[in-house]
Design a protein around this motif. Structure first.
Motif, PDB file in Angstrom:
ATOM      1  N   ALA A  88       0.833  -1.288   0.023  1.00  0.00           N
ATOM      2  CA  ALA A  88      -0.264   0.085  -0.029  1.00  0.00           C
ATOM      3  C   ALA A  88       0.811   1.192   0.113  1.00  0.00           C
ATOM      4  O   ALA A  88       0.488   2.186  -0.786  1.00  0.00           O
ATOM      5  N   ASP A  91       2.434   1.647  -3.367  1.00  0.00           N
ATOM      6  CA  ASP A  91       1.457   2.010  -4.510  1.00  0.00           C
ATOM      7  C   ASP A  91       0.845   3.512  -4.315  1.00  0.00           C
ATOM      8  O   ASP A  91       0.001   3.840  -5.006  1.00  0.00           O
ATOM      9  N   LEU A  93      -1.451   4.036  -2.036  1.00  0.00           N
ATOM     10  CA  LEU A  93      -2.935   3.608  -1.901  1.00  0.00           C
ATOM     11  C   LEU A  93      -3.287   4.516  -0.720  1.00  0.00           C
ATOM     12  O   LEU A  93      -2.570   4.569   0.456  1.00  0.00           O
ATOM     13  N   GLY A 133      -6.573   0.997  -0.807  1.00  0.00           N
ATOM     14  CA  GLY A 133      -7.156   1.180  -2.109  1.00  0.00           C
ATOM     15  C   GLY A 133      -8.552   0.836  -2.478  1.00  0.00           C
ATOM     16  O   GLY A 133      -9.495   1.363  -1.545  1.00  0.00           O
TER      17      GLY A 133
END
Length: 786
Positions: A88, A91, A93, A133
């Motif tokens: 997470a 990325d 997120l 996300g």
């Protein structure tokens, strides 16, 4: 001590090591280590034949296999949670999850300017559903997370208290081994029922304790509460640092000593009142549970409470349990049930210190008694042995946290020892009585503050003595050296009757304690240098030096974010005097280390930039000048010339023209940019934290070419190619913190330097670096990266 007391130690130690390895490295590493341990044990069984040792080894293997069946699934859950959060973060997120606060949220007490805004708190994730996300997942384990509130989330987070569950929405990032959650929304979750009522009562008690100590000086009030319940709210950063260096920061980390004092006070009163053994122990158990509820779930508290429980249960049953066996059981239990807690620094320090006190202190006390010919009684030698073995066993781990040691830690602990019990007991009495008689609580806290004041006086006196801040190598090197010293001390004690051991020990003590030895011995000394770039984290600290037959001049440009890293760098480079301090601009990552410049290291003079707020961060009682374009300074072949700013108005004007994500104030563009030229012709230009508009202004002033450039703003992307092309330096110095969260130095800046064939030196990779006098173009690392 009976040998039976030690039977659980080998198996418990192996389980603990596997838990720490699994948390710090990976589950696979723990499995591999377990396989090695089993293989070694089986090999030993085959070689031992039918001896009694075989039965012992089989017993330990059985415990290890049973523990492994619980430990490895726990490590797997930890690894899965860590992987989910890491993905997470990678990325970027937006996540939504629940966390539990480990303290009251508060503004950061230290660090660079960017980290001091808003509020933050250490938390642990809750094993519960979460959203990462677009995906809903189940977090299978609880992991530590630093929760920071973005401005719009600060109000919500400020309403949370220690132990509260908080629903958070934000973005994860990594900072070394720490996971940081920057929250855009943070809402405390109301807890209903008995749990909610208990949490409210706990917060009320803490609020009452703060009210009952509000009339005291802030440090004494915080120390009284810290020794009683672990609440150090209001204690100054300098006081915390002083206590840490003096070796008594454990006084405010509630652990076994506090629980022992609480149980001793309760059992002693009940015994005097004639209460029978079993009712007495039941009351003590209830008090223990209540005290743990009050102080929270700190790892050291959990270790101490878990260890005390079987001792009370055994005594209730009419038998005497082994404290060593109870400690081994505690370590094994926490390792398999919650490996993250077992691997935490608080748990490690608490368990290691307790083990050393139980196992090593009694025989060491015997050695000291024998060495004194019986003139020192057993109680007195125990007073010396207990803090000595605890300090020795914890030193390798403490060196990993802060690479410095103090010769006065053990004497300080001996001196403050008699003050701890009455101060803690008085604070506890005030806490209990304050619920019905607030005035009495105020009086008791005032009495307790007398002991706290003496503790602080002793710590501050020790901190001012020579040998209170001895720098040691950072990281694994320092820890290994500390372990070698501990092993050497143990071997010397074991073979103390050998004349050779006595002579070697005496010689080593002379070398260690004689200050002049370090100066004349050709060990670790650096060659003469012109420039030294200190690795102080995400901040600036650059030293300039000149050497002539008539003398030496030393200039320090900025101080980094904290005193300790700067102090270690100055110690490493043997800097005893600073002729001029240049504080380029008033941001904490450039002025936060001022506390290191005291005594002989206080500068003879200092320069600041012309904006008014620059006067807030200076060394007191030192002549101060405002530096603007054209100002010069010259001493022993080193010439400084100020290139920027032309004036406060010029800096403010440049700042107003900046576009993009700057700091949002005028300080960066007020940075003192200066030229340093040595008698041999080498020229350095230092750019502070100038932003692009000010850099372009500086380029227009024709600063001339340079051999060395100190890159602006830690290598951020906000640079002016025109200025760097004009300087055309052969070497670029980038002062940047390891694994910083800004991505400094940025690819944009590195590409800009590569285009002009400029060699790069960066403190996050190269550590503390010197540019030798004989060849400034050949940088040499003399200290670890930070």
């Amino acid at each position: 001590m009976k040998h039976a007391d030690l039977r659980l130690i080998p198996a418990a130690a192996c389980i603990w090591i596997l838990a720490v390895l699994g948390v710090m490295v990976s589950t696979a590493a723990a499995v591999a280590a377990c396989a090695v341990i089993v293989a070694l044990a089986l090999s030993a069984i085959m070689l031992a034949g039918g001896s009694r040792a075989v039965h012992v080894l089989f017993a330990h293997l059985g415990i290890l296999v049973l523990a492994g069946a619980l430990l490895f699934p726990a490590l797997q859950r930890h690894g899965q949670t860590d992987h989910l959060l890491a993905e997470a973060a990678e990325d970027a997120l937006v996540v939504e999850l629940n966390v539990v606060a480990g303290a009251d949220p508060a503004p950061p007490a230290s660090g660079p300017a960017w980290s001091r805004s808003g509020i933050q708190v250490m938390t642990r994730t809750v094993r519960s559903p979460a959203t990462l996300g677009r995906h809903d997942v189940q977090l299978p384990a609880s992991l530590p997370v630093l929760l920071r509130a973005a401005p719009r989330a600060a109000d919500g987070l400020s309403q949370a208290r220690d132990g509260d569950t908080i629903r958070v929405r934000g973005v994860l990032s990594g900072s070394g081994n720490l996971t940081v959650l920057t929250a855009s929304e943070a809402v405390p979750v109301a807890t209903a029922g008995v749990s909610g009522a208990m949490q409210a009562a706990r917060q009320q008690l803490r609020h009452q304790a703060r009210a009952a100590t509000s009339h005291l000086p802030a440090d004494e009030a915080a120390l009284v509460r810290g020794m009683t319940s672990g609440d150090t709210t209001g204690m100054g950063e300098a006081t915390e640092e002083t206590m840490r260096r003096a070796g008594i920061s454990h006084l405010v980390a509630v652990s076994g000593a506090n629980i022992a004092l609480v149980l001793a006070a309760v059992l002693g009163v009940l015994l005097l009142c004639g209460v029978r053994r079993r009712p007495r122990l039941l009351v003590a158990g209830a008090v223990l549970a209540g005290y743990v509820w009050l102080v929270g779930d700190e790892p050291s508290v959990q270790r101490a409470a878990t260890m005390a429980t079987p001792l009370l249960v055994a005594r209730f049953a009419g038998v005497r349990a082994s404290a060593v066996a109870s400690l081994a059981l505690t370590v094994a239990l926490w390792s398999v049930l919650d490996p993250v807690t077992a691997a935490s620094v608080g748990f490690l320090l608490s368990a290691l210190a307790t083990a050393a006190i139980l196992v090593a202190a009694p025989p060491l006390a015997t050695v000291i008694t024998d060495a004194s010919g019986g003139r020192l009684g057993r109680p007195l030698t125990l007073v010396v042995a207990v803090p000595l073995v605890a300090q020795l066993i914890c030193t390798p781990l403490l060196v990993l946290l802060t690479p410095e040691i103090s010769l006065w830690a053990v004497p300080v602990n001996i001196l403050v020892g008699p003050l701890v019990a009455p101060t803690t007991v008085l604070g506890l009495m005030a806490l209990v009585i304050g619920t019905i008689w607030p005035a009495a609580a105020v009086a008791l806290n005032t009495a307790a503050a007398g002991g706290a004041h003496l503790v602080l006086l002793i710590a501050r006196a020790a901190d001012s003595l020579p040998g209170s801040r001895i720098a040691v190598p950072e990281g694994a090197t320092g820890a290994v050296l500390a372990l070698a010293v501990v092993a050497g001390v143990a071997a010397a004690i074991a073979a103390r009757r050998s004349p050779a051991v006595r002579w070697i020990s005496a010689a080593l003590l002379v070398v260690a304690l004689a200050p002049s030895i370090g100066r004349i011995a050709p060990i670790g000394s650096s060659p003469p240098w012109l420039v030294a770039v200190c690795a102080v984290g995400q901040g600036d600290a650059v030293l300039l030096r000149s050497h002539t037959p008539s003398g030496t001049a030393t200039v320090l440009i900025d101080t980094g974010p904290e005193p300790a890293p700067l102090r270690r760098c100055l110690d490493r480079l043997e800097i005893t005097r600073i002729d001029l301090l240049v504080l380029t601009h008033p941001h904490a990552d450039h002025t936060g280390g001022l506390g290191a410049l005291t005594g002989a290291r206080a500068p003879a003079g200092q320069w600041i930039c012309p904006i008014p707020e620059a006067t807030d961060d200076v060394v007191p009682d030192v002549p101060t000048g405002v530096a603007t374009t054209g100002d010069t300074w010259q001493q022993h072949g080193l010439v400084l010339e100020v290139l920027w700013p032309v004036s406060a108005d010029g800096a403010i004007s440049a700042s107003a023209r900046e576009s993009g994500a700057g700091e949002g104030d005028n300080a960066n563009d007020c940075s003192i940019a200066l030229s340093a030229t040595w008698a041999g012709g080498t020229r350095l230009v230092s750019l502070g934290d100038l932003e692009p508009a000010a850099q372009q202004e500086l380029a227009g002033l024709d600063p001339g070419p340079a051999d060395i450039v100190k890159v602006a703003h830690h290598g951020s992307r906000r640079q002016s190619p025109q200025l760097y092309e004009h300087l055309d330096a052969d070497l670029a110095l980038i002062t940047v913190g390891a694994e910083n969260t800004f991505g400094h130095p940025t690819p944009t800046l590195l590409d800009l330097l590569a285009a002009s064939d400029t060699r790069v030196v960066r403190t996050d990779e190269d550590g503390t670096v010197i540019l030798p006098t004989e060849d400034p173009a050949a940088p040499r690392s003399v200290g670890p990266a930070r």
